[in-house]
Design an enzyme around this catalytic site. Sequence first.
Site, mmCIF file in Angstrom:
data_model
loop_
_atom_site.group_PDB
_atom_site.id
_atom_site.type_symbol
_atom_site.label_atom_id
_atom_site.label_comp_id
_atom_site.label_asym_id
_atom_site.label_seq_id
_atom_site.Cartn_x
_atom_site.Cartn_y
_atom_site.Cartn_z
ATOM 1 N N GLU A 279 -0.895 0.453 -0.379
ATOM 2 C CA GLU A 279 -0.103 -0.029 0.737
ATOM 3 C C GLU A 279 0.740 -1.232 0.291
ATOM 4 O OE1 GLU A 279 -2.970 -1.060 3.659
ATOM 5 O OE2 GLU A 279 -3.283 1.004 4.335
ATOM 6 N N VAL A 280 1.922 -1.357 0.891
ATOM 7 C CA VAL A 280 2.802 -2.477 0.585
ATOM 8 C C VAL A 280 3.022 -3.280 1.857
ATOM 9 C CG1 VAL A 280 5.013 -3.190 -0.370
ATOM 10 C CG2 VAL A 280 3.927 -1.096 -1.192
ATOM 11 N N MET B 295 0.036 5.014 -4.528
ATOM 12 C CA MET B 295 -0.323 3.830 -5.303
ATOM 13 C C MET B 295 -0.817 2.686 -4.419
ATOM 14 S SD MET B 295 0.033 4.163 -8.589
ATOM 15 C CE MET B 295 0.331 2.494 -9.148
ATOM 16 N N GLY C 6 1.753 4.681 0.042
ATOM 17 C CA GLY C 6 1.897 5.851 -0.810
ATOM 18 C C GLY C 6 0.656 6.027 -1.659
ATOM 19 N N ASP D 138 6.731 7.251 -13.808
ATOM 20 C CA ASP D 138 6.874 7.771 -12.441
ATOM 21 C C ASP D 138 8.258 7.434 -11.882
ATOM 22 O OD1 ASP D 138 6.133 9.124 -10.159
ATOM 23 O OD2 ASP D 138 5.086 7.431 -9.258
ATOM 24 N N LYS E 249 1.442 -5.424 -2.923
ATOM 25 C CA LYS E 249 0.932 -4.061 -2.984
ATOM 26 C C LYS E 249 -0.580 -4.129 -3.160
ATOM 27 C CE LYS E 249 2.971 -0.472 -4.615
ATOM 28 N NZ LYS E 249 3.657 0.554 -5.427
#
Length: 895
Positions: free
Chosen positions: A25-26, A23, A21, A134, A41
């Site tokens: 990659e996970v 913010m 996303g 958020d 993350k």
Amino acid sequence: MMISAGTRLGPYEVLAPLGAGGMGEVWKARDTRLERTVAIKVLPEHLSSSPESRQRFEREAKTISQLSHPHICALYDVGNQDGIEYLVMEYLEGETLAERLVKGPLPLEQTLRYGIEIADALDRAHRQGIVHRDLKPGNVMLTKSGVKLLDFGLAKAVAPASAPSAATSLPTMAGSIPLTQEGTILGTFQYMAPEQLDGKEADPRSDIFAFGAVLYEMATGRKAFSGKSQASLIGAILKDDPAPISAFQPATPPSLDRVVKACLAKEPEDRWQTAHDVMLQLRWIAEGGSQAGVPAPIAAKRRSRERLAWTVAALAIAAALAGAAGTLLFARRAQMASRPARASILPPEGWSFALEGSLAVSPDGDNVAFVAVSPQRKASLWVRPIGSLTARLLPDTEGASFPFWSPDGRFLGFFADGKLKKIEASGGASQTLCDAPTGRGGSWNRDGVILFAPRARSVIYRVSAAGGEPRAATQFLEKEGSHRWPFFLPDGRHFLFRALGSNPDNLVVGLLDSKERRPVGRETLNVAYAAPGYLLSAREGNLFARQFDAGRLEAHGEPVLVAGQVAFEPGLVHAEFTVSEQGTLLYRNSTLVPSRLLWRDREGKEIGSVGEPAYYRFPRLSPDGRKIVVRQLDPRTQRGDLWLYGTGREQAPIRLTTEPGPRTAAIWSPDGRSILYQGSGEFDRKFLDNPGSDEKILTGAGGPVSLSDLSPDGMNLLLYHVAIETAWDLVELPLSRARKAGEAPRNLSDAKPFLATRFNEGDGRFSPDGKWIAYVSDESGQFEVYLRPYPGPGGAIRISTGGAVSPQWRRDGRELFYMTGDHKLMSVAIGKEPTLDVAKPRLLFETSVMTESVIDRADYAAAPDGESFLINTPVVENLVSPLTVLFNWPAELRK
């Protein structure tokens, strides 16, 4: 540095991607020091490019790492390697709230439960000076322990220090996927407070605004604010108020509308000032504090009985009933003039509703009985007043199924431990009435007569509610093999039942103390009579009502849809619904869960997958381990066809069957050239290398019968089925005699018993040398795995303890695998002859395997060498399937 599976970031080994996303990659990873699974993350370069950003990020991360709360995803560590900034977080299993909302709004009870948990987590963070900034459905994870908030405070930590651009400089086209934008307007537009859009500093009240938008979406399935572009969306947030929740969900308590409206106030000073205040309001609603201001009241009778505590469920009732505190007994005239109303019931915390035979509503509609399964997979009976959020466990009901009420609502009948039992709804010890090995429904009349089907392949019997010797109440006609699901009509003498077989009219009315019977139509599943004169029946997940004259015993008119997404089990010929005499309908929602076919090694590590996510059941590997045949379900009808896959992703799947009819697990021939499978009472062999030579091997099976295995020489077919005298039995059907052209296939009467006792036996598997059969039996009181010599003689050798299903052999016969009731994959070493040396079972790994109802066969397959296992793993674990209460259901017919 590129991140991929196998990459090392400090002490963390990257395993597989989880998502990406704005913010970053996970990735799923393993902490090599503590031997635990974590989530990593990896932050994008633009968020950590400057030393100042990194310092601020590390400082904020240290603060957040001190934030310990059961509903906040824990931050374990931060690190930097080769210029890559990364976070190490708690690894969570479940689905995001955003994923869940794709399926529609949440039940009211679930909205309140999750809302309380989210508000509690926000309150803890705000007290420590941390603002989320958020909050959105994509940052709320639904797990079996409740919600977990993700990315807590990190948006603020990585915000650029330079002055941001104005809102009007942002892109004006709104994409289909919400994105987190960089700059002061940091977050996702649909959930941002007006002050954030104005470029002002966010504070805890900004999170409360976002929380209100999330609550609104949970309750309605709709976003609180929308627009065709980002500019119009911002305008809606700044100027417009969303429609009340009650405009979409009429049964919504007015107090919930008030709470959400205050959260979404444009000015921060007009909102709730703390998340703690919001939590207290939601808790008050959940505990029944919102009695005042109930919408759309109508007249209703009051009964001289103990006043029920008004709760969320009662408020749902009140949308169609009286505004004053009262009960659920409708006045008929008021019913017919009012609209239907719905409410949802969730299982007790930590429990789940049983997959079948799980519910019954009392005749007066005031109480619900349901079967729930504990985390240890023990089923018990619970009772819950409709007007309460609290259910009561009835002790001495372990193993209960198919509950039904006495006419006065004092007692519950149910099946457990191979017996028909009854218990007072208020609690106490249960009383055994008579034997019923595998009960298939009961009904209780006002004269103290109970009708019941004692087993799957049986006529209907009657017994006194005080207990005694049962006697037959129906008789089989030719072409019938099972009578089940009796239901008394209002006169208490006539009763409905389903006759399974090939007769066209399978819905029948019987009469006590008489051989008289009258066919009234053809139905697919069980049927119930409902006042003022309807038959309720389900067909492939939809519930229909048809007019029925209980005096003339005649059905007429066309079926009318009442409800959709009703859970049903084709193998049991049963849908999960129940109806009271006063117009309350209760059903369990269908939640067929997609799954993935995952390869795991002996330590449980994921090493590959097969195909794409689908509705799989019962994968079986070919003898050489190179092919897989699997049942794949249609989520609408829950009927399936067989598909052929390669063991990797290189081979496109091939559909093997297309004709209608349910399929159980297919079994392979020893040479791997053909498969045997089951349709509706018939068994076929499909030759994979010569499709035109398919043959029918068994007809006239009738009643419940399932394929189990084929002997290593291909000469004997092992089946398990329900006999009239016993329960589930293992039988063998010789296939050695070659069929002549035009000769009829075998019949079940050609089979001979291998193991027929008063206990349930099934899921038998031949050893590779054909000298043993591993099977499951409940002779100990629960299903365990046993070995027995084939073809005999010799006694059983118990392999497992503590509950087990689905035995499978290693190709050399020196190891046996099975699955425990809590989904642990076990291994048992088998020594060489002349003596059978059975080692102590040992754990290989824990799974999230799918299961099925027939003797609880587990969905996994062991590779021939025993070094890897194909596990049918649900995409979403512990998905809660709620019960839906539909009040004044006949009003649905007039829409």
